[in-house]
Write an enzyme that holds these catalytic residues in place. Structure first.
Site, PDB file in Angstrom:
ATOM      1  N   HIS A 104       0.876  -1.178   0.000  1.00 19.42           N
ATOM      2  CA  HIS A 104       0.000   0.000   0.000  1.00 19.42           C
ATOM      3  C   HIS A 104       0.909   1.222   0.000  1.00 19.42           C
ATOM      4  O   HIS A 104       1.984   1.198   0.610  1.00 19.42           O
ATOM      5  CB  HIS A 104      -0.833   0.127   1.280  1.00 19.42           C
ATOM      6  CG  HIS A 104      -1.753  -1.013   1.604  1.00 19.42           C
ATOM      7  ND1 HIS A 104      -1.346  -2.142   2.252  1.00 19.42           N
ATOM      8  CD2 HIS A 104      -3.093  -1.157   1.403  1.00 19.42           C
ATOM      9  CE1 HIS A 104      -2.379  -2.945   2.438  1.00 19.42           C
ATOM     10  NE2 HIS A 104      -3.451  -2.375   1.931  1.00 19.42           N
ATOM     11  N   ASP A 107       2.305   2.001   3.354  1.00 20.55           N
ATOM     12  CA  ASP A 107       3.243   1.040   3.975  1.00 20.55           C
ATOM     13  C   ASP A 107       4.680   1.520   3.846  1.00 20.55           C
ATOM     14  O   ASP A 107       5.516   1.208   4.686  1.00 20.55           O
ATOM     15  CB  ASP A 107       3.187  -0.335   3.280  1.00 20.55           C
ATOM     16  CG  ASP A 107       1.830  -0.969   3.332  1.00 20.55           C
ATOM     17  OD1 ASP A 107       1.075  -0.664   4.270  1.00 20.55           O
ATOM     18  OD2 ASP A 107       1.527  -1.779   2.429  1.00 20.55           O
ATOM     19  N   GLU A 235     -10.906  -6.878  -4.182  1.00 26.44           N
ATOM     20  CA  GLU A 235     -10.726  -7.955  -3.188  1.00 26.44           C
ATOM     21  C   GLU A 235     -11.962  -8.056  -2.302  1.00 26.44           C
ATOM     22  O   GLU A 235     -12.179  -7.209  -1.426  1.00 26.44           O
ATOM     23  CB  GLU A 235      -9.477  -7.656  -2.358  1.00 26.44           C
ATOM     24  CG  GLU A 235      -9.163  -8.743  -1.353  1.00 26.44           C
ATOM     25  CD  GLU A 235      -7.837  -8.517  -0.644  1.00 26.44           C
ATOM     26  OE1 GLU A 235      -6.881  -8.036  -1.291  1.00 26.44           O
ATOM     27  OE2 GLU A 235      -7.763  -8.807   0.554  1.00 26.44           O
ATOM     28  N   GLU A 271      -9.223 -13.727  -1.284  1.00 29.08           N
ATOM     29  CA  GLU A 271      -8.441 -14.047  -0.083  1.00 29.08           C
ATOM     30  C   GLU A 271      -9.107 -15.202   0.656  1.00 29.08           C
ATOM     31  O   GLU A 271     -10.307 -15.180   0.919  1.00 29.08           O
ATOM     32  CB  GLU A 271      -8.333 -12.807   0.812  1.00 29.08           C
ATOM     33  CG  GLU A 271      -7.538 -13.085   2.074  1.00 29.08           C
ATOM     34  CD  GLU A 271      -7.084 -11.824   2.786  1.00 29.08           C
ATOM     35  OE1 GLU A 271      -6.614 -10.881   2.120  1.00 29.08           O
ATOM     36  OE2 GLU A 271      -7.205 -11.793   4.014  1.00 29.08           O
ATOM     37  N   HIS A 274     -11.095 -14.357   3.795  1.00 27.66           N
ATOM     38  CA  HIS A 274     -12.290 -13.556   3.517  1.00 27.66           C
ATOM     39  C   HIS A 274     -13.432 -14.478   3.071  1.00 27.66           C
ATOM     40  O   HIS A 274     -14.607 -14.215   3.351  1.00 27.66           O
ATOM     41  CB  HIS A 274     -12.006 -12.510   2.445  1.00 27.66           C
ATOM     42  CG  HIS A 274     -10.999 -11.478   2.875  1.00 27.66           C
ATOM     43  ND1 HIS A 274     -10.550 -10.491   2.031  1.00 27.66           N
ATOM     44  CD2 HIS A 274     -10.357 -11.288   4.053  1.00 27.66           C
ATOM     45  CE1 HIS A 274      -9.678  -9.721   2.677  1.00 27.66           C
ATOM     46  NE2 HIS A 274      -9.539 -10.196   3.901  1.00 27.66           N
ATOM     47  N   ASP A 299      -4.952 -13.846  -2.374  1.00 25.06           N
ATOM     48  CA  ASP A 299      -4.279 -13.604  -1.095  1.00 25.06           C
ATOM     49  C   ASP A 299      -4.419 -14.911  -0.319  1.00 25.06           C
ATOM     50  O   ASP A 299      -5.528 -15.302   0.052  1.00 25.06           O
ATOM     51  CB  ASP A 299      -4.927 -12.445  -0.322  1.00 25.06           C
ATOM     52  CG  ASP A 299      -4.393 -11.086  -0.770  1.00 25.06           C
ATOM     53  OD1 ASP A 299      -3.580 -11.044  -1.712  1.00 25.06           O
ATOM     54  OD2 ASP A 299      -4.794 -10.071  -0.171  1.00 25.06           O
ATOM     55  N   ASP A 310     -10.358 -11.786  11.108  1.00 22.39           N
ATOM     56  CA  ASP A 310      -9.387 -11.978  10.033  1.00 22.39           C
ATOM     57  C   ASP A 310      -8.009 -12.228  10.638  1.00 22.39           C
ATOM     58  O   ASP A 310      -7.241 -11.298  10.845  1.00 22.39           O
ATOM     59  CB  ASP A 310      -9.394 -10.692   9.178  1.00 22.39           C
ATOM     60  CG  ASP A 310      -8.780 -10.908   7.820  1.00 22.39           C
ATOM     61  OD1 ASP A 310      -8.384 -12.049   7.531  1.00 22.39           O
ATOM     62  OD2 ASP A 310      -8.694  -9.935   7.056  1.00 22.39           O
ATOM     63  N   ASP A 312      -5.461 -13.764   9.381  1.00 21.95           N
ATOM     64  CA  ASP A 312      -4.364 -13.584   8.413  1.00 21.95           C
ATOM     65  C   ASP A 312      -3.176 -14.505   8.677  1.00 21.95           C
ATOM     66  O   ASP A 312      -2.018 -14.065   8.702  1.00 21.95           O
ATOM     67  CB  ASP A 312      -3.870 -12.122   8.424  1.00 21.95           C
ATOM     68  CG  ASP A 312      -4.776 -11.211   7.612  1.00 21.95           C
ATOM     69  OD1 ASP A 312      -5.447 -11.695   6.686  1.00 21.95           O
ATOM     70  OD2 ASP A 312      -4.803  -9.995   7.899  1.00 21.95           O
ATOM     71  N   ASP A 342      -0.711 -12.276   2.087  1.00 26.46           N
ATOM     72  CA  ASP A 342      -1.246 -11.185   2.913  1.00 26.46           C
ATOM     73  C   ASP A 342      -1.395 -11.757   4.326  1.00 26.46           C
ATOM     74  O   ASP A 342      -2.472 -11.743   4.914  1.00 26.46           O
ATOM     75  CB  ASP A 342      -2.596 -10.735   2.330  1.00 26.46           C
ATOM     76  CG  ASP A 342      -3.196  -9.569   3.098  1.00 26.46           C
ATOM     77  OD1 ASP A 342      -2.578  -9.125   4.067  1.00 26.46           O
ATOM     78  OD2 ASP A 342      -4.290  -9.120   2.722  1.00 26.46           O
TER      79      ASP A 342
END
Ligand code: XUL
Ligand code: CO
Length: 448
Positions: A104, A107, A235, A271, A274, A299, A310, A312, A342
């Protein structure tokens, strides 16, 4: 500039084989190994994400940062910290030996005091990134703009009740789309972090839908204007941070795009977790995208089956990945997309080396699932059973129904005369499940 943030790691991580006792080696992943005539690296197109692996310091809503990340240490000048972070990230990409990374805008670049200052910070760091890309060979899988972190986006970005916020988001995306093009990125991602609502009591659903469609048109127009040839990706995610996110799942996003004349412009970045949050599994989301020509990228991070948020986590289940990979292989593989991690470490995985363990495990799991999926494709048993199941639709009756030549009355006449009297047939689910397991078990030790 060369750095040494990961001094204990050989360069790059070698293939050690399934019996390897070196934790810093791949057990299955061999970039040059041919699978269905294509290199493993070209099948998987692995990417590392900047945000969880380098920008995040381990903080959560209950506590402060835990991770050993010297570049995030508070006292430093923000641009010095950003440069150090980028040096560490590219050292990591090169030592892991994967082809791609993602980020991003926020980031890599400090916010500064104004948009203009942020833009100039980002420009300087992108210039550095170009040099790193050239020296390490790492390439950009996708760029994206963070339209959810700053308080101005609390009520959404494109779907904000205030058009000033829409404009601010537009400026950020325009800039990041151009940065992505400059870095040779192969995709641009839009995740609608706060494009949704916390309560319907203050939300005009119809208006927000129109705003989102307009925003997506503006982004697609600008993509064409600047000649960006990568793919625009959306996404899906059903919730978190908002109670309800408009890009709920693959089918919802597809319907929204089609309703607004945008389905030719966007593909899906799916993802795994998700999908779980939407009440589907990962296979479903990929299969839907493939079946409707909307598949773009992945992802790969998973959730926790007991947690409704989430998490991750890095993928570690071959079973969960085989069928998504099977769908992708039958689709012809990725074009511009790839497998982005991700994924983030657990908060107690303090050491920088934990980043290697996490990525090595995730990549080996993907590689192992790829071998099983390729075996399923090669044997063709699953596909043959599905083909047989629908065979009737190739006959006179099936084609007559689909081409519109048979009316409801024609069909009723055939049933009433006794010409048609269908008998139930087995769906063979357990047999099919055994075939998938056989592919997983039989391809286990053949690497190397
Ligand atoms: C959040 C998420 C994002 C997107 C990029 O759940 O997945 O990190 O991938 O904005
Ligand atoms: Co994501």
């Amino acid at each position: 500039m060369s750095s040494d943030f990961f001094a204990e790691v050989r360069h790059p991580i070698p293939f050690g084989g399934i019996e390897s006792t070196d934790p810093l080696s791949f057990r299955v992943y061999q970039p040059d190994r041919l699978v269905l005539g294509k290199r493993m690296e070209d099948h998987l197109r692995v990417g590392v994400c900047f945000w969880h692996s380098f920008a995040w310091d381990g903080r959560d809503m209950f506590g402060s940062g835990t991770l050993d990340r010297p570049w995030n240490a508070g006292a430093m000048d923000p641009m010095d910290g950003a440069r150090m972070k980028m040096a560490a990230a590219f050292e990591f990409f090169a030592k892991l030996g994967v082809p791609y990374y993602c980020f991003h805008d926020r980031d890599v670049a400090p916010d500064g005091e104004s948009f203009a200052e942020f833009k100039s910070n980002l420009d300087a760091l992108v210039d550095d990134a170009l040099g790193y890309q050239e020296r390490t060979g790492a390439r950009l899988l996708w760029g994206t703009a963070n339209l959810f972190g700053h308080p101005r986006y609390a009520g959404g970005a494109a779907t904000n009740p205030d058009p000033d916020v829409f404009a601010y988001a537009a400026a950020q995306v325009k800039n990041m789309l151009e940065v992505t093009k400059l870095l040779g990125g192969t995709n641009y991602v839009l995740w609608g972090g706060r494009e949704g609502y916390d309560t319907l009591l203050n939300t005009d659903l119809r208006r927000e839908g129109k705003q989102l469609a307009r925003f997506l048109h503006l982004v697609a127009d600008h993509k064409h204007k600047i000649g960006f040839t990568g793919t625009l990706l959306i996404e899906p995610k059903p919730m978190e941070p908002t109670k309800h996110q408009y890009d709920f799942d693959s089918a919802t996003v597809h319907g929204f795009l089609a309703r607004n004349g945008l389905d030719g412009e966007y593909r899906l970045n799916i993802e795994a977790n998700h999908a779980t949050l939407a009440g589907h599994n990962f296979h479903h989301e990929v299969a839907y995208a493939v079946a409707n020509g909307m598949f773009g990228s992945i992802d790969a991070n998973r959730g926790d089956p007991q947690n409704g948020w989430d998490t991750d986590q890095f993928p570690n289940s071959v079973e969960d990945l085989v069928m998504p990979l099977y769908e992708i292989l039958r689709y012809g593989g990725f074009s511009t997309g790839g497998f982005n991690f991700d994924a983030k470490l657990r908060r107690q995985s303090l050491h920088r080396t934990d980043l290697f363990h996490a990525h090595i495990g995730g990549i080996d799991t993907l590689a192992r699932a790829l071998l099983a999926a390729a075996d399923l494709v090669e044997r063709g048993t699953l596909a043959a059973i599905v083909e047989t199941r629908y065979a009737g639709w190739k006959d006179e009756l099936g084609t007559g129904i689909l081409d519109g030549s048979l009316t409801l009355a024609d069909l009723a006449a055939k049933v009433e005369s006794g010409e048609i009297d269908p008998q139930p047939v087995s769906g063979l689910q357990e047999l099919l499940e055994n075939i998938v397991n056989q592919a997983i078990w039989s391809t286990g030790r053949s690497a190397g």
